[in-house]
Design an enzyme around this catalytic site. Structure first.
Site, mmCIF file in Angstrom:
data_model
loop_
_atom_site.group_PDB
_atom_site.id
_atom_site.type_symbol
_atom_site.label_atom_id
_atom_site.label_comp_id
_atom_site.label_asym_id
_atom_site.label_seq_id
_atom_site.Cartn_x
_atom_site.Cartn_y
_atom_site.Cartn_z
ATOM 1 N N HIS A 23 0.819 -1.212 0.000
ATOM 2 C CA HIS A 23 0.000 0.000 0.000
ATOM 3 C C HIS A 23 0.857 1.268 0.000
ATOM 4 O O HIS A 23 0.379 2.331 -0.356
ATOM 5 C CB HIS A 23 -1.034 -0.011 1.148
ATOM 6 C CG HIS A 23 -0.491 0.330 2.501
ATOM 7 N ND1 HIS A 23 -0.141 -0.632 3.418
ATOM 8 C CD2 HIS A 23 -0.268 1.516 3.093
ATOM 9 C CE1 HIS A 23 0.273 -0.049 4.537
ATOM 10 N NE2 HIS A 23 0.211 1.260 4.353
ATOM 11 N N ASP A 54 0.304 -7.442 1.458
ATOM 12 C CA ASP A 54 0.707 -6.056 1.674
ATOM 13 C C ASP A 54 2.221 -5.910 1.768
ATOM 14 O O ASP A 54 2.745 -5.208 2.614
ATOM 15 C CB ASP A 54 0.025 -5.442 2.901
ATOM 16 C CG ASP A 54 0.164 -3.918 2.898
ATOM 17 O OD1 ASP A 54 0.407 -3.336 1.823
ATOM 18 O OD2 ASP A 54 0.042 -3.313 3.979
ATOM 19 N N SER A 137 4.324 3.165 7.748
ATOM 20 C CA SER A 137 4.038 1.955 6.991
ATOM 21 C C SER A 137 5.257 1.512 6.203
ATOM 22 O O SER A 137 5.909 2.311 5.539
ATOM 23 C CB SER A 137 2.884 2.187 6.020
ATOM 24 O OG SER A 137 1.681 2.332 6.711
#
Length: 167
Positions: A23, A54, A137
């Site tokens: 992502h 992911d 992230s």
């Protein structure tokens, strides 16, 4: 950094491969990377993206000499109450570290669908109380032996409001 976003990553090898979240890369294929302790931006390209997990790998076009890969630990040995450090660039603040404790292991989490990310249902996650913010992230979740035991993926949200979970 992409044209539309910011994230973190983990140096996987001395050839310039960097692991991050799918992502984070979204639909981008070209990136600008700034390594910790440096201000010189480096170019990188997409090696592969695995949205169902992911995960993504990007590669520096010209890796600098002396690039030091992260040391990976065994995430199956993570224990409740263990101290963790979440590393990354939250909110664009480079080289940040937050501390937390492992509050659960083996969690299954669902990522929301967003532009450039189909969302994912990911199992066997480590839940920590370390603060995770946009920009964290793809960064490393490490133990006190400086071993990567996870990859920062998402922060808890309040299901009814889609806002951040109350502290």
């Amino acid at each position: 950094t992409t044209a539309s976003g910011l994230g973190s990553g983990i140096v996987y090898d001395d050839k310039g491969d960097i692991v991050t979240n799918a992502h984070v890369v979204g639909t981008a294929t070209a990136f600008t990377v700034t390594l910790a302790g440096s201000t010189k931006p480096l170019d990188a390209t997409l090696v592969g993206s695995y949205p169902d997990s992911d995960l993504a790998v990007i590669r520096l076009s010209s890796p600098p000499g002396g690039l030091r890969p992260a040391v990976f630990g065994d995430s199956n040995k993570v224990e409740l109450g263990q101290i963790t450090l979440a590393m990354g660039s939250p909110l664009g603040l480079s080289s940040s570290v937050t501390q937390g404790i492992v509050s659960a292991t083996g969690r299954t989490v669902s990522e929301p669908r967003t532009e450039g990310s189909p969302g994912a249902v990911i199992g066997n996650m480590v839940q920590t109380s370390a603060a995770i913010n946009p920009g964290n992230s793809g960064g490393a979740l490490v133990n006190l032996d400086s071993q990567v035991i996870g990859i920062n993926t998402l922060a808890a949200t309040e299901p009814d409001s889609s806002g951040a979970a109350a502290p």
